[in-house]
Design an enzyme around this catalytic site. Structure first.
Site, mmCIF file in Angstrom:
data_model
loop_
_atom_site.group_PDB
_atom_site.id
_atom_site.type_symbol
_atom_site.label_atom_id
_atom_site.label_comp_id
_atom_site.label_asym_id
_atom_site.label_seq_id
_atom_site.Cartn_x
_atom_site.Cartn_y
_atom_site.Cartn_z
ATOM 1 N N CYS A 1 0.805 -1.228 0.000
ATOM 2 C CA CYS A 1 0.000 0.000 0.000
ATOM 3 C C CYS A 1 0.837 1.277 0.000
ATOM 4 C CB CYS A 1 -0.983 0.001 1.168
ATOM 5 S SG CYS A 1 -2.252 -1.271 0.991
ATOM 6 N N HIS B 1 -13.210 9.421 -7.439
ATOM 7 C CA HIS B 1 -12.234 9.503 -8.527
ATOM 8 C C HIS B 1 -11.139 10.535 -8.260
ATOM 9 C CE1 HIS B 1 -15.193 7.004 -10.523
ATOM 10 N NE2 HIS B 1 -14.195 6.616 -11.300
ATOM 11 N N GLU C 1 -13.200 -0.758 2.721
ATOM 12 C CA GLU C 1 -12.141 -0.534 1.750
ATOM 13 C C GLU C 1 -12.065 -1.682 0.732
ATOM 14 O OE1 GLU C 1 -8.192 1.300 2.902
ATOM 15 O OE2 GLU C 1 -7.576 -0.768 2.530
#
Length: 150
Positions: free
Chosen positions: A25, A75, A136
């Site tokens: 990550c 986005h 998530e």
């Protein structure tokens, strides 16, 4: 009158990277987030009120969450403004990308704290944010509860 909880769910796509993290990550990647927003209050008892029987109109709750979270984060790519990721953020912005710089590591845990503050500040005085759940991945989520934060 009874206290009632109502929940509205939202979805949005957001990218992020965790600076200094020791796993995958640390790389820029994205998630299809699912946000569940639960508020608590008493249903409106005034029979002359057009929203009689509602804690809050789902449409009103949707408006708040869309303005404070979904329309901003959908986005977008989120970076901690206090890391070298600001250079990448600047490059992405120069290329027309939607980038958000925050003052925290953009983990689900910190994002849900941020969202709780934003949503709570917009709710009517008689309605409280009860909880948030930010999912998530299919198997991972962070939760915020008012009762844990008083």
């Amino acid at each position: 009158m009874s206290k009632i909880r109502i929940t509205k769910q939202f979805t949005f796509e957001t990218g992020h990277a965790l600076y200094g993290y020791d796993g995958k990550c640390k790389n820029v990647h994205g998630h299809s987030y699912k946000l569940s927003v639960t508020v608590i209050g008493e249903p409106i008892a005034d029979k002359n009120n057009v929203k009689y029987g509602m804690v809050i109109d789902f449409g009103d709750l949707k408006h708040i969450v869309k303005e404070e979270v979904v329309d901003i984060f959908d986005h977008a790519t989120v970076f901690n403004q206090n890391t070298p990721h600001v250079e990448l953020a600047a490059e992405l912005k120069n290329r027309g990308h939607h980038v958000i710089l925050v003052d925290y590591q953009p983990t689900s845990e910190n994002m849900v704290i941020d969202f709780a503050a934003k949503i709570s500040s917009r709710l009517p005085e008689n309605i409280k944010l009860h909880s948030l759940r930010l999912q998530e991945t299919e198997t991972s989520y962070a939760e915020w509860y008012l009762s844990d934060n008083q």
